[in-house]
Design a protein around this motif. Structure first.
Motif, PDB file in Angstrom:
ATOM      1  N   UNK A 145       0.819  -1.209   0.000  1.00 50.20           N
ATOM      2  CA  UNK A 145       0.000   0.000   0.000  1.00 50.20           C
ATOM      3  C   UNK A 145       0.847   1.250   0.000  1.00 50.20           C
ATOM      4  N   UNK A 146       1.910   1.251   0.787  1.00 51.10           N
ATOM      5  CA  UNK A 146       2.826   2.390   0.813  1.00 51.10           C
ATOM      6  C   UNK A 146       3.543   2.547  -0.521  1.00 51.10           C
ATOM      7  N   UNK A 147       3.937   1.428  -1.117  1.00 49.16           N
ATOM      8  CA  UNK A 147       4.703   1.475  -2.365  1.00 49.16           C
ATOM      9  C   UNK A 147       3.865   1.979  -3.534  1.00 49.16           C
ATOM     10  N   UNK A 148       2.555   1.703  -3.496  1.00 51.36           N
ATOM     11  CA  UNK A 148       1.686   2.115  -4.605  1.00 51.36           C
ATOM     12  C   UNK A 148       0.978   3.438  -4.354  1.00 51.36           C
ATOM     13  N   UNK A 149       1.237   4.034  -3.199  1.00 50.45           N
ATOM     14  CA  UNK A 149       0.630   5.325  -2.873  1.00 50.45           C
ATOM     15  C   UNK A 149       1.478   6.436  -3.495  1.00 50.45           C
ATOM     16  N   UNK A 150       1.146   6.788  -4.725  1.00 49.50           N
ATOM     17  CA  UNK A 150       1.937   7.753  -5.480  1.00 49.50           C
ATOM     18  C   UNK A 150       1.243   9.108  -5.520  1.00 49.50           C
ATOM     19  N   UNK A 151       2.036  10.146  -5.524  1.00 54.94           N
ATOM     20  CA  UNK A 151       1.519  11.510  -5.663  1.00 54.94           C
ATOM     21  C   UNK A 151       1.766  11.993  -7.091  1.00 54.94           C
ATOM     22  N   UNK A 152       0.675  12.316  -7.777  1.00 53.34           N
ATOM     23  CA  UNK A 152       0.786  12.739  -9.164  1.00 53.34           C
ATOM     24  C   UNK A 152       0.874  14.261  -9.242  1.00 53.34           C
ATOM     25  N   UNK A 153       1.633  14.770 -10.209  1.00 54.09           N
ATOM     26  CA  UNK A 153       1.690  16.233 -10.402  1.00 54.09           C
ATOM     27  C   UNK A 153       0.312  16.785 -10.748  1.00 54.09           C
ATOM     28  N   UNK A 154       0.126  18.057 -10.478  1.00 55.29           N
ATOM     29  CA  UNK A 154      -1.167  18.701 -10.757  1.00 55.29           C
ATOM     30  C   UNK A 154      -1.541  18.613 -12.232  1.00 55.29           C
ATOM     31  N   UNK A 155      -0.530  18.586 -13.113  1.00 53.87           N
ATOM     32  CA  UNK A 155      -0.807  18.535 -14.552  1.00 53.87           C
ATOM     33  C   UNK A 155      -1.402  17.201 -14.983  1.00 53.87           C
ATOM     34  N   UNK A 156      -1.269  16.164 -14.136  1.00 55.60           N
ATOM     35  CA  UNK A 156      -1.778  14.840 -14.485  1.00 55.60           C
ATOM     36  C   UNK A 156      -3.081  14.529 -13.760  1.00 55.60           C
ATOM     37  N   UNK A 157      -3.417  15.299 -12.746  1.00 49.90           N
ATOM     38  CA  UNK A 157      -4.576  14.995 -11.922  1.00 49.90           C
ATOM     39  C   UNK A 157      -5.863  14.873 -12.739  1.00 49.90           C
ATOM     40  N   UNK A 158      -6.051  15.741 -13.729  1.00 50.60           N
ATOM     41  CA  UNK A 158      -7.306  15.760 -14.475  1.00 50.60           C
ATOM     42  C   UNK A 158      -7.485  14.545 -15.367  1.00 50.60           C
ATOM     43  N   UNK A 159      -6.421  13.870 -15.748  1.00 52.53           N
ATOM     44  CA  UNK A 159      -6.552  12.651 -16.549  1.00 52.53           C
ATOM     45  C   UNK A 159      -5.739  11.511 -15.913  1.00 52.53           C
ATOM     46  N   UNK A 160      -5.812  11.429 -14.586  1.00 50.23           N
ATOM     47  CA  UNK A 160      -5.062  10.413 -13.836  1.00 50.23           C
ATOM     48  C   UNK A 160      -5.507   8.998 -14.211  1.00 50.23           C
ATOM     49  N   UNK A 161      -6.817   8.814 -14.431  1.00 52.08           N
ATOM     50  CA  UNK A 161      -7.321   7.476 -14.773  1.00 52.08           C
ATOM     51  C   UNK A 161      -6.736   6.989 -16.095  1.00 52.08           C
ATOM     52  N   UNK A 162      -6.634   7.907 -17.086  1.00 51.58           N
ATOM     53  CA  UNK A 162      -6.047   7.519 -18.357  1.00 51.58           C
ATOM     54  C   UNK A 162      -4.548   7.253 -18.214  1.00 51.58           C
ATOM     55  N   UNK A 163      -3.903   7.992 -17.350  1.00 53.02           N
ATOM     56  CA  UNK A 163      -2.471   7.787 -17.115  1.00 53.02           C
ATOM     57  C   UNK A 163      -2.228   6.403 -16.515  1.00 53.02           C
ATOM     58  N   UNK A 164      -3.022   6.019 -15.505  1.00 54.32           N
ATOM     59  CA  UNK A 164      -2.865   4.713 -14.883  1.00 54.32           C
ATOM     60  C   UNK A 164      -3.230   3.592 -15.860  1.00 54.32           C
ATOM     61  N   UNK A 165      -4.270   3.829 -16.671  1.00 52.41           N
ATOM     62  CA  UNK A 165      -4.639   2.841 -17.686  1.00 52.41           C
ATOM     63  C   UNK A 165      -3.500   2.604 -18.660  1.00 52.41           C
ATOM     64  N   UNK A 166      -2.867   3.688 -19.091  1.00 53.27           N
ATOM     65  CA  UNK A 166      -1.750   3.578 -20.024  1.00 53.27           C
ATOM     66  C   UNK A 166      -0.586   2.815 -19.405  1.00 53.27           C
ATOM     67  N   UNK A 167      -0.234   3.145 -18.149  1.00 58.28           N
ATOM     68  CA  UNK A 167       0.903   2.494 -17.490  1.00 58.28           C
ATOM     69  C   UNK A 167       0.647   0.998 -17.312  1.00 58.28           C
ATOM     70  N   UNK A 168      -0.548   0.642 -16.816  1.00 61.66           N
ATOM     71  CA  UNK A 168      -0.868  -0.774 -16.591  1.00 61.66           C
ATOM     72  C   UNK A 168      -0.870  -1.545 -17.905  1.00 61.66           C
ATOM     73  N   UNK A 169      -1.463  -0.949 -18.947  1.00 54.66           N
ATOM     74  CA  UNK A 169      -1.532  -1.629 -20.244  1.00 54.66           C
ATOM     75  C   UNK A 169      -0.147  -1.797 -20.853  1.00 54.66           C
ATOM     76  N   UNK A 170       0.709  -0.790 -20.721  1.00 60.58           N
ATOM     77  CA  UNK A 170       2.062  -0.895 -21.262  1.00 60.58           C
ATOM     78  C   UNK A 170       2.895  -1.912 -20.489  1.00 60.58           C
ATOM     79  N   UNK A 171       2.706  -1.972 -19.171  1.00 58.37           N
ATOM     80  CA  UNK A 171       3.416  -2.978 -18.367  1.00 58.37           C
ATOM     81  C   UNK A 171       2.980  -4.379 -18.778  1.00 58.37           C
ATOM     82  N   UNK A 172       1.677  -4.575 -18.930  1.00 57.31           N
ATOM     83  CA  UNK A 172       1.184  -5.879 -19.369  1.00 57.31           C
ATOM     84  C   UNK A 172       1.697  -6.227 -20.759  1.00 57.31           C
ATOM     85  N   UNK A 173       1.794  -5.217 -21.619  1.00 58.08           N
ATOM     86  CA  UNK A 173       2.309  -5.453 -22.962  1.00 58.08           C
ATOM     87  C   UNK A 173       3.761  -5.941 -22.906  1.00 58.08           C
ATOM     88  N   UNK A 174       4.503  -5.432 -21.931  1.00 59.13           N
ATOM     89  CA  UNK A 174       5.892  -5.860 -21.774  1.00 59.13           C
ATOM     90  C   UNK A 174       6.019  -7.325 -21.424  1.00 59.13           C
TER      91      UNK A 174
END
Length: 264
Positions: A145-174
């Motif tokens: 829980x501590x390791x995954x508790x990340x603070x996102x910059x204000x510029x990413x807050x408005x599309x944080x869900x898309x950012x996490x979707x992209x990261x998870x999908x790219x990791x799975x693609x790897x």
């Protein structure tokens, strides 16, 4: 679902057979994985004057270990395809193509997602508490829980869900890419997969550069609603996230079709 396509009892029997045949290999592989983690953590800690590892170290190490060992493990999926004799024996197993595919996919990705991080967490804490005996500083336990508790910059807050979707999908693609390579190539599947991916990325980058620079496409300002030509950070997140999800599905379908082709 038809018994010729998927049967739960056959699937469980396939899992039991795999466990019986590979339990020693899995055990020794786990011991080797734990040993490498403990050794490298110890070397790094000794180099830092025996200072206990902190949260940032935990994040860096777990990403590195899971990525490296996960790619190595998924890159040699369908191990029966490494020789003609074992391939014939594997294809003659009384299981459907879907059962074999799902079993290989589930076991490979579940080990990467669950077992590798879990073993790392246990080894990290065992090493930390062990070195408490030799260090004046106290080792602090770190949870996922501590390791995954990340603070996102204000510029990413408005599309944080898309950012996490992209990261998870790219990791799975790897991990999905080397998994599919194991189904396609009989000899040295991981090496051939990495080479093919490198060629594709270089070709795509070259085409993109030619389109943007010599053709002057980069001078135009497309509508932000056009996902295929992202012109903002949000558009880029949507484009790459969607692309990675589709790529995962397509590549897994290719692996399934390749397995089915071998059954014919």
């Amino acid at each position: 679902m038809s018994n010729n396509i998927f049967n739960l009892k056959r699937f469980i029997m396939l899992a039991k057979q795999h466990y019986i045949q590979n339990q020693k290999l899995l055990f020794f592989a786990s011991i080797a994985y734990v040993g490498v983690i403990f050794l490298l953590l110890t070397i790094v800690q000794m180099g830092n004057d025996r200072e206990p590892h902190d949260l940032e170290m935990f994040r860096g190490f777990i990403i590195g270990f899971v990525a490296v060992f996960g790619i190595l493990y998924t890159g040699y999926s369908f191990p029966a395809f490494r020789s003609k004799e074992s391939t014939i024996n594997y294809l003659m197993l009384p299981s459907s193509v879907l059962e074999k595919f799902l079993f290989e996919l589930i076991t490979r990705l579940s080990i990467v997602v669950i077992l590798l991080p879990g073993l790392f967490w246990l080894t990290f804490h065992f090493q930390g508490y062990f070195f408490n005996l030799f260090s004046p500083e106290k080792f602090e336990s770190i949870g996922f829980g501590m390791a995954t508790d990340l603070e996102f910059p204000d510029s990413i807050q408005e599309f944080q869900s898309w950012f996490m979707t992209m990261i998870i999908a790219l990791v799975m693609l790897g991990f999905v890419l080397p998994f599919t390579g194991g189904a396609m190539f009989s000899k040295q599947p991981l090496v051939k997969t990495l080479f093919a991916v490198a060629i594709i990325v270089i070709f795509y980058a070259a085409c993109l550069y030619i389109i943007v620079e010599p053709f002057g496409v980069g001078k135009y300002q497309p509508n932000e609603s056009m996902w295929l030509i992202p012109s903002s950070e949000k558009g880029a997140m949507q484009f790459f996230g969607t692309f990675a999800i589709i790529a995962n599905l397509v590549i897994l379908f290719v692996a399934y079709r390749k397995l089915k082709e071998r059954e014919v």
